[in-house]
Design a protein around this motif. Structure first.
Motif: not given
Length: 115
Positions: A102-113
């Motif tokens: 899986s190449t998805t990033t964890p939710a904690s590393q997603t940038p804020a909109p």
């Protein structure tokens, strides 16, 4: 051999420039230089023959360019007899039996909109 080729190319360039000059001196409506010098009234003095000269010069220079180019191709010789290397065909890669990661990033590393 190179000096002959260079000489032929110089002759082609000279003939091309002369052809441009001759074509530019002609009138597309058939008047040419003879109309510049008074049209039909000056035909009795031989200016009418200017169109004949210009037409013959155009055809002669065009033929000269073609002959010189063909002559330069003949003089330079045939292409090299060395075989052209053909890339080897690659075998198809074997299928991997492992499941793709899986190449998805964890939710904690997603940038804020951005607002």
């Amino acid at each position: 051999m190179d000096s002959i080729f260079i000489l032929l190319m110089v002759l082609v360039m000279i003939a091309s420039v002369l052809l441009v000059i001759v074509v530019m001196a002609q009138n597309p409506k058939g008047g040419g230089l003879s109309s510049t010098f008074g049209g039909a009234s000056s035909a009795q003095f031989g200016v009418q023959r200017t169109n004949d000269f210009m037409e013959k010069a155009t055809w002669t220079l065009g033929a000269t360019i073609i002959v010189l180019i063909l002559l330069s191709v003949v003089i330079t010789g045939k292409p090299s007899a060395a075989p052209v290397p053909v890339p080897a065909q690659k075998e198809a890669p074997a299928k991997q039996s492992a499941a793709p990661t899986s190449t998805t990033t964890p939710a904690s590393q997603t940038p804020a909109p951005i607002k």
